[in-house]
Design a protein around this motif. Sequence first.
Motif, PDB file in Angstrom:
ATOM      1  N   TRP A 169      -1.788  -1.913  -0.382  1.00 10.62           N
ATOM      2  CA  TRP A 169      -1.593  -3.524   0.190  1.00 10.62           C
ATOM      3  C   TRP A 169      -0.733  -4.004  -0.800  1.00 10.62           C
ATOM      4  N   SER A 170       0.652  -4.451  -0.241  1.00  9.35           N
ATOM      5  CA  SER A 170       1.662  -4.605  -1.206  1.00  9.35           C
ATOM      6  C   SER A 170       2.190  -6.279  -1.101  1.00  9.35           C
ATOM      7  N   THR A 208      -8.560  -1.417   5.213  1.00  8.33           N
ATOM      8  CA  THR A 208      -7.682  -2.906   5.572  1.00  8.33           C
ATOM      9  C   THR A 208      -8.316  -4.012   4.705  1.00  8.33           C
ATOM     10  N   PRO A 209      -7.524  -4.852   3.774  1.00 11.59           N
ATOM     11  CA  PRO A 209      -8.037  -6.097   3.094  1.00 11.59           C
ATOM     12  C   PRO A 209      -8.940  -7.076   4.191  1.00 11.59           C
ATOM     13  N   THR A 210     -10.013  -7.701   3.418  1.00 10.61           N
ATOM     14  CA  THR A 210     -10.497  -8.862   3.985  1.00 10.61           C
ATOM     15  C   THR A 210      -9.680 -10.006   3.453  1.00 10.61           C
ATOM     16  N   VAL A 212       3.085  -6.532   2.879  1.00 16.64           N
ATOM     17  CA  VAL A 212       3.035  -5.141   3.926  1.00 16.64           C
ATOM     18  C   VAL A 212       1.560  -4.584   3.646  1.00 16.64           C
ATOM     19  N   ILE A 213       0.788  -4.297   4.740  1.00 18.77           N
ATOM     20  CA  ILE A 213      -0.432  -3.826   4.640  1.00 18.77           C
ATOM     21  C   ILE A 213      -0.409  -2.483   5.300  1.00 18.77           C
ATOM     22  N   VAL A 214      -0.655  -1.204   4.593  1.00 20.68           N
ATOM     23  CA  VAL A 214      -0.867   0.004   5.176  1.00 20.68           C
ATOM     24  C   VAL A 214      -2.263   0.584   4.781  1.00 20.68           C
ATOM     25  N   GLU A 215      -3.141   0.670   6.188  1.00 20.10           N
ATOM     26  CA  GLU A 215      -4.452   1.307   6.063  1.00 20.10           C
ATOM     27  C   GLU A 215      -4.491   2.453   5.621  1.00 20.10           C
TER      28      GLU A 215
END
Length: 823
Positions: free
Chosen positions: A127-128, A151-153, A99-102
């Motif tokens: 980011w989990s 947001t992760p690359t 789960v990605i939370v920006e």
Amino acid sequence: MTPPGGPDVDTGGLALLRRLLEVVEGDRGLDATLAEVALWVERALPACLGSVLLVGEDGAFGGGAGPSLPEAYNRAIEGLRPGECVGSCGTAVVRRTPVIVEDIATDPLWPEPFRSLALRHGLRACWSHPMITADGRVLGTFAVYRLRPATPTEAERRVIEDAARLAKLVIERDRARAEGEAQRARLARQEAQFREMLDNVSDVIAVLDVEGGIRYVSPSTERVFGRTVDERIGRNVFEHIHPDDRAATADELRRRTRDPALGGTFTFRYRAADGAYRTIESTGRAMALEDGTPGIVVNGRDITERLAAERELAESRTMLSRILDATPDTIYRLDLATWRILMVTPAIERLLGVTPDEVLQAGASFLRDRLHPDDAAAVAAHLASWQGQPDQVVRTVDFRLRHANGEWRCLTTRAVVLARDGEGRPAETVGVAQDVTERRSVERRLRETERMEALGRLAGGVAHDFNNLLAVILNHAELARLELAAGTSAAAGNQEILSAARRARDLVRQILAFSRRQEPVREPFALRPLVEESLRFLRSSLPATVELRPLLEGDEAWVEGDAAQLQQVLLNLCTNAEYAMRATGGGVLTVRLGRRALDARSADEWRLPAGTYVDLAVEDTGAGMTPEVLERVFEPFFTTKPVGEGTGMGLAVAHGVLQSHGGAIRVQSAPGRGTRFDMLLPGGGRTGEMPAAVATAAPRGKGRVLVVDDEPMVARATERVLRRLGYSAEVATAGPEALDRVRRDPAFFDLVLTDLTMPRMTGAALARALRELRPGLPIVICTGYSESFGADEARRHGVDAYLAKPIEMRELADTMARLIVPA
């Protein structure tokens, strides 16, 4: 594992990776290792804060590592339960996907109060990644926080995935290690218990190879045979077996080595150190020796001095579990603080229908979930009261546990202190649990019987005085009826007095029937016509919502007894059944008549002799009874009806009536399943017709009667009735006075009418004395109540008639006319 920055990694990245591997391979503890994994990610991904959250056995977050996160934030999320919209980590657990939370400030997965919690500590992105085992269990999450929305690359995603995979391996390794240590500890405890058991067992236990070589022998060999363990290890068992027994014993050992299932015992003679042969009864069972070769374990018992005694044990067990298996009661170990059962023998399956594994897996919930609610407080107080108790004190407690089939079983336990905590307080107990359900049932029935007998004695005592009063009222009312003009208000009022007196007389007889102090009228009659007549009467009074369903068999169902009493019992049961169906809006009332054969077992349950009985049953589809109500249903004055709608005597009277007729009554009921009453009566063949009463006037007669009664009112009333019937009568208020009157002129009186219970001389004693004075003098005994003196006893004393008070004029007149022969 992909290093940060892609395939081309500098030496600094390799150094970080090498250090991480050293930490993982080391033994720094789970939390420290997970913290190093989180720090490795922070070094690989600058501006990121690593976090590992574990999911505990209770399903909530607990434990892990967040070395760079604010400590207050770590404490705040401890104990939270994962769920949708419980932040990135809680959502990742339930979705089982990353789960990605920006931006935490705007993302719906971070509602209040979780959003304010994160923002208050400066956290903006999360980011989990969930950590999932091969069998699908979620161990927790690996998460990366940022202090700014981001947001992760792709490279950052790979680092997070690698970190989650590595953390999962660390967690699984730690749990596997902990489980291994616990298993080894359990095995060590079992081995210690087993060894302690062997060291203290009274029998001699030996492990032999196929040639009879002794691989092991218990310390008891020194007590039984006078030889030490060291003297016997490595020697051959046959060197001391009696020559005449060696061949049979060797054959027996070979058979048992080949067939592990072979049971039974075998006997041989064995020479002790003093040269005497001891007779040994043994058992043996095949086993594999430590080197893998076949062997046998032999358990020997010295029965030289006890050959004539009964064998209480056919086999001795060589392991603790086998000895416990032979124990009929359940042996257990209990943690006093948690209520957790730590050990239990297989006998628990016979007791409660569950296996030992099921008990241990249930933990503390086993006792709490199965304990009867009414016993919970007593058990809790018992467990708490162990504090301060010496180890050797045996303490008991009784309670009920629910069987796997839903039934309640009554247990009594006896236990002692087994272990203490670091402060010396009792921590564990070892005890024996015994099933006493049947014993408690017998005790309860005994108490019920004693209570019913006590109430019966009270009823009998009241009946004696009450019947005397009724005799006065009834006799004078009958005399008044003869003198009052018909159709007058006085005559009508007197008739009401007569009716009330007769109803009171019948009520007393019902009470005496309940108390089993009054024999019913013994007349043969067919039960089916009586039932049909009762149902015709009942049908008109039932509401339309109740269907009356008669299922009557056996035209020849004849019984001997009081038809009026049995009819009243049937009507009472049907009325109760209709009342029970009001709450359900109606139903079906079934009356069954048939026969039932009781064998020895069922007769014992009914407490009746074996044989064939007439079975009269009343069954309804009403609300049924709870176990508490069912237990008290036959108690006098117990009723569930509102005040004014029931006295609670109906079923108590029914119980007494059936017992006085040599039968019994039982009830079956459960909430929502209706109720059924079964009445068993001794059934005979067709022996006669129901007697028909013929209403005729009381016959008059002549003669001189001596009336003896210690109650002057009763004596005067009886005298008046006799005079009205044409007899002359004299009154004596004591037995000695009456005896003197007859002694003065033995031929003067034609009959003596005497009360039974009088203070100075009973009626029976007076009758015996009168028989000596004048053998042919007619004697009539009457009584308001007697527990031990009835019509049969009166005949044995030579009495010509026995009348029960209150005596109506017609009954007295018929007796006088039958016994006084006109001159």
